[in-house]
Design a protein around this motif. Structure first.
Motif, PDB file in Angstrom:
ATOM      1  N   HIS A  63     -29.065 -69.240 -32.223  1.00 55.70           N
ATOM      2  CA  HIS A  63     -28.784 -69.465 -30.920  1.00 55.70           C
ATOM      3  C   HIS A  63     -27.565 -69.008 -30.079  1.00 55.70           C
ATOM      4  N   LEU A  64     -26.605 -68.184 -31.017  1.00 56.70           N
ATOM      5  CA  LEU A  64     -25.587 -67.648 -30.474  1.00 56.70           C
ATOM      6  C   LEU A  64     -26.103 -66.457 -29.671  1.00 56.70           C
ATOM      7  N   ASN A  65     -25.341 -66.728 -28.282  1.00 56.74           N
ATOM      8  CA  ASN A  65     -25.739 -65.525 -27.487  1.00 56.74           C
ATOM      9  C   ASN A  65     -24.545 -64.595 -27.004  1.00 56.74           C
ATOM     10  N   ALA A  66     -23.340 -65.269 -27.433  1.00 51.09           N
ATOM     11  CA  ALA A  66     -22.054 -64.509 -26.853  1.00 51.09           C
ATOM     12  C   ALA A  66     -21.062 -64.421 -28.034  1.00 51.09           C
ATOM     13  N   PHE A  67     -20.245 -63.217 -28.191  1.00 51.61           N
ATOM     14  CA  PHE A  67     -19.375 -63.460 -29.312  1.00 51.61           C
ATOM     15  C   PHE A  67     -18.300 -62.160 -28.914  1.00 51.61           C
ATOM     16  N   ASP A  68     -17.229 -62.340 -29.751  1.00 55.42           N
ATOM     17  CA  ASP A  68     -16.237 -61.148 -29.553  1.00 55.42           C
ATOM     18  C   ASP A  68     -16.223 -60.388 -30.982  1.00 55.42           C
ATOM     19  N   ALA A  69     -16.246 -59.167 -30.988  1.00 56.88           N
ATOM     20  CA  ALA A  69     -16.037 -58.334 -32.070  1.00 56.88           C
ATOM     21  C   ALA A  69     -15.074 -57.012 -31.895  1.00 56.88           C
ATOM     22  N   CYS A  70     -14.737 -56.522 -33.198  1.00 56.30           N
ATOM     23  CA  CYS A  70     -13.988 -55.206 -33.167  1.00 56.30           C
ATOM     24  C   CYS A  70     -14.986 -54.046 -33.334  1.00 56.30           C
ATOM     25  N   VAL A  71     -14.699 -52.903 -32.646  1.00 62.89           N
ATOM     26  CA  VAL A  71     -15.408 -51.759 -32.706  1.00 62.89           C
ATOM     27  C   VAL A  71     -15.306 -51.015 -33.909  1.00 62.89           C
ATOM     28  N   LEU A  72     -15.838 -50.759 -35.230  1.00 62.57           N
ATOM     29  CA  LEU A  72     -15.453 -50.137 -36.082  1.00 62.57           C
ATOM     30  C   LEU A  72     -16.038 -48.603 -35.986  1.00 62.57           C
ATOM     31  N   ARG A  73     -17.039 -48.432 -35.424  1.00 56.09           N
ATOM     32  CA  ARG A  73     -17.470 -46.847 -35.262  1.00 56.09           C
ATOM     33  C   ARG A  73     -18.191 -46.904 -33.996  1.00 56.09           C
ATOM     34  N   CYS A  74     -18.254 -45.606 -33.560  1.00 62.34           N
ATOM     35  CA  CYS A  74     -18.831 -45.071 -32.232  1.00 62.34           C
ATOM     36  C   CYS A  74     -18.835 -43.511 -32.237  1.00 62.34           C
ATOM     37  N   GLU A  75     -20.132 -43.286 -32.519  1.00 60.70           N
ATOM     38  CA  GLU A  75     -20.634 -41.719 -32.671  1.00 60.70           C
ATOM     39  C   GLU A  75     -21.944 -41.389 -31.761  1.00 60.70           C
ATOM     40  N   PRO A  76     -21.560 -40.211 -30.954  1.00 60.71           N
ATOM     41  CA  PRO A  76     -22.606 -39.804 -30.058  1.00 60.71           C
ATOM     42  C   PRO A  76     -24.115 -39.666 -30.916  1.00 60.71           C
ATOM     43  N   SER A  77     -25.360 -39.923 -30.348  1.00 61.25           N
ATOM     44  CA  SER A  77     -26.310 -39.896 -30.902  1.00 61.25           C
ATOM     45  C   SER A  77     -27.646 -39.524 -30.127  1.00 61.25           C
ATOM     46  N   LYS A  78     -28.823 -39.230 -30.277  1.00 62.84           N
ATOM     47  CA  LYS A  78     -29.987 -39.028 -29.309  1.00 62.84           C
ATOM     48  C   LYS A  78     -30.166 -40.248 -28.575  1.00 62.84           C
ATOM     49  N   HIS A  99     -25.648 -50.561 -32.977  1.00 66.06           N
ATOM     50  CA  HIS A  99     -26.076 -50.966 -31.391  1.00 66.06           C
ATOM     51  C   HIS A  99     -26.208 -49.515 -30.804  1.00 66.06           C
ATOM     52  N   TYR A 100     -27.400 -49.325 -30.015  1.00 64.66           N
ATOM     53  CA  TYR A 100     -27.532 -48.196 -29.236  1.00 64.66           C
ATOM     54  C   TYR A 100     -26.983 -48.435 -28.025  1.00 64.66           C
ATOM     55  N   CYS A 101     -25.785 -47.582 -27.491  1.00 65.53           N
ATOM     56  CA  CYS A 101     -25.348 -47.938 -26.458  1.00 65.53           C
ATOM     57  C   CYS A 101     -25.169 -46.866 -25.413  1.00 65.53           C
ATOM     58  N   GLU A 102     -25.232 -47.055 -23.949  1.00 67.57           N
ATOM     59  CA  GLU A 102     -25.457 -45.853 -23.022  1.00 67.57           C
ATOM     60  C   GLU A 102     -24.081 -45.340 -22.754  1.00 67.57           C
ATOM     61  N   LYS A 103     -22.994 -45.927 -23.124  1.00 67.47           N
ATOM     62  CA  LYS A 103     -21.727 -45.324 -23.098  1.00 67.47           C
ATOM     63  C   LYS A 103     -20.704 -45.441 -24.507  1.00 67.47           C
ATOM     64  N   PRO A 104     -19.716 -44.653 -24.506  1.00 66.25           N
ATOM     65  CA  PRO A 104     -18.952 -44.900 -25.853  1.00 66.25           C
ATOM     66  C   PRO A 104     -18.109 -46.132 -25.682  1.00 66.25           C
ATOM     67  N   LEU A 105     -17.490 -46.652 -26.787  1.00 68.01           N
ATOM     68  CA  LEU A 105     -16.572 -47.529 -27.051  1.00 68.01           C
ATOM     69  C   LEU A 105     -15.363 -47.349 -27.783  1.00 68.01           C
ATOM     70  N   TYR A 134     -24.806 -43.607 -27.701  1.00 70.48           N
ATOM     71  CA  TYR A 134     -23.931 -43.753 -28.659  1.00 70.48           C
ATOM     72  C   TYR A 134     -24.280 -44.838 -29.627  1.00 70.48           C
ATOM     73  N   ASP A 135     -24.132 -44.562 -30.747  1.00 66.05           N
ATOM     74  CA  ASP A 135     -24.382 -45.333 -32.011  1.00 66.05           C
ATOM     75  C   ASP A 135     -22.981 -46.095 -32.229  1.00 66.05           C
ATOM     76  N   VAL A 136     -22.947 -47.683 -32.182  1.00 72.66           N
ATOM     77  CA  VAL A 136     -21.957 -48.266 -32.000  1.00 72.66           C
ATOM     78  C   VAL A 136     -21.878 -49.475 -33.300  1.00 72.66           C
ATOM     79  N   VAL A 137     -21.154 -49.525 -34.148  1.00 75.56           N
ATOM     80  CA  VAL A 137     -21.120 -50.456 -35.150  1.00 75.56           C
ATOM     81  C   VAL A 137     -19.874 -51.189 -35.053  1.00 75.56           C
ATOM     82  N   LEU A 138     -20.087 -52.655 -35.203  1.00 82.26           N
ATOM     83  CA  LEU A 138     -19.093 -53.730 -35.050  1.00 82.26           C
ATOM     84  C   LEU A 138     -18.665 -54.466 -36.339  1.00 82.26           C
ATOM     85  N   ASP A 139     -17.645 -55.036 -36.279  1.00 82.95           N
ATOM     86  CA  ASP A 139     -17.354 -55.954 -37.674  1.00 82.95           C
ATOM     87  C   ASP A 139     -18.234 -57.261 -37.608  1.00 82.95           C
ATOM     88  N   ARG A 140     -18.841 -57.555 -36.451  1.00 82.24           N
ATOM     89  CA  ARG A 140     -19.481 -58.906 -36.526  1.00 82.24           C
ATOM     90  C   ARG A 140     -20.498 -58.718 -35.212  1.00 82.24           C
TER      91      ARG A 140
END
Length: 386
Positions: free
Chosen positions: A12-27, A70-76, A30-36
């Motif tokens: 039921h958790l729908n909001a959180f804070d996390a650190c961006v570990l990786r952000c790479e352009p893709s088809k 996470h498939y993102c529209e813009k880079p982080l 942008y592919d974004v990986v977080l620590d949580r």
């Protein structure tokens, strides 16, 4: 560093804070990986979550090589802290659907021994494939029992048994499992190995409703909905039925009787129209008796009417008969015939010149043309004066 999967700690958790570990352009952008993350990645028939990471839109979530991407529209910015917010209404709807499917599949397995061999949450319905046949009566009984579990508001239990404990649990699974296994238990209804998200108590499902059952491979495919999506669909059906009730002057629970009455009346009218049409065709044919080649334009005929009139006229006129029905803008349906004739070359030329298509037997052909009445008349005048 593995991503901490918050959705397993609290669905039921729908909001959180996390650190961006990786952000790479893709088809995907942008592919974004977080620590949580609380974003659930697509899997087990459940779509991946969408939502926001800061001000950036997340369009989908997948697990790739053990990472939640996470498939993102813009880079982080790598190393930055972002606030994540999943599209909760969408996620909760999937949780209702997934938990409802577990109850339904568990009951089918317990009562009939059939396995759920396919599960998909589509945009319209959830589909479940079973490797055995169920009758409509059996489905109604399963549906009734499934909703009784909803009304009991049974707590849904999540466990991670070790290898020895797993051997003692009679859980459902499409394949033999080992290592890390997540067991979802709905007491009395189902025990299943599952990686998806679920509601905390069955009462949150709200409603389980099936809508169709068709033969599929060696078993059946069932369409169903749960919770808010079931409520929305049934509300739309009720609105339509309310309109139909007024149109048919029938009570809401008697609209099918009203439809049957309307169909019976329509059938009688169609029969009467057909009889009158045949009388009209006979009169037109009689007026052209022994008249030779005949070209007619008649308004409002369907292809069957065009055929019947052509058949009557060609018998009466003693030569080639052609009937066209339509308009210059929409084009014309046609039929052309001649007793004991061979019209194949004629029809081929006509279709070529009048942008038509169609065919049939040597002595009779039907089709349509995209030409004006003047162009049709000019073609026949040229053919018949040669």
């Amino acid at each position: 560093m593995a991503t901490e999967k918050l959705f397993y700690q609290d669905a039921h958790l729908n909001a959180f804070d996390a650190c961006v570990l990786r952000c790479e352009p893709s088809k995907h952008g942008y592919d974004v990986v977080l620590d949580r993350t609380a974003f659930y990645p697509e899997g087990g028939g459940q779509p991946g979550d969408t939502g926001m990471l800061g001000k950036v839109r997340v369009t989908d979530t997948h697990e790739i090589a053990g990472e939640v991407v996470h498939y993102c529209e813009k880079p982080l910015e790598i190393g930055s802290t972002v606030h994540g917010a999943i599209d909760w209404e969408r996620r909760f709807s999937f949780m209702q659907l997934h938990s409802g499917e577990h109850i339904f599949s568990g009951i089918v397995n317990r009562r009939f021994g059939y396995d759920n061999v396919g599960f998909h949450m589509g945009s319209d319905f959830v589909t479940i494939d079973f490797n055995g046949v169920l009758t409509e009566e059996q489905i109604r009984e399963i549906e009734q029992e499934a909703n009784e579990f909803v009304w009991k508001n049974v707590p849904i239990q999540i466990a991670y048994p070790d290898a020895e404990q797993l051997k003692t649990i009679p859980y459902r699974s499409k394949k033999e499992l080992s290592g890390w296994v997540r067991i979802v238990t709905i007491p009395g209804a189902d025990i299943c190995a599952c990686c998806g998200t679920h509601v905390a108590n069955t009462g949150e499902i709200g409603l389980i409703k099936t809508f169709s059952c068709v033969r599929f491979h060696e078993g059946v495919r069932i369409e169903m909905l749960c919770g808010k999506r079931a409520f929305s669909y049934l509300s739309a059906v009720a609105d339509q039925n309310r309109i139909n009730s007024g149109l048919l002057s029938a009570k809401p629970l008697e609209t099918s009787l009203g439809v049957q009455r309307a169909l019976d009346e329509l059938g009688k009218l169609k029969l009467r129209v057909s009889q009158l049409e045949m009388q009209s065709f006979a009169a037109k044919a009689e007026a052209l008796k022994n008249a030779g080649r005949s070209l007619l334009f008649e308004d409002g005929l369907d292809p069957d009417g065009v055929r019947k009139l052509t058949d009557a006229v060609m018998t009466a006129c003693g030569s080639m008969a052609a009937v066209f029905s339509g308009s210059d803008g929409a084009g014309y349906k046609y039929a052309v015939g001649q007793e004991n004739g061979d019209l194949r070359e004629f029809v081929k030329r006509m279709n070529a010149q009048l942008f038509g298509r169609g065919g049939g037997k040597p002595f009779f052909a039907q089709g349509s043309v995209q030409a004006t009445r003047r162009e049709i008349e000019a073609f026949f005048a040229g053919e018949w004066t040669e």
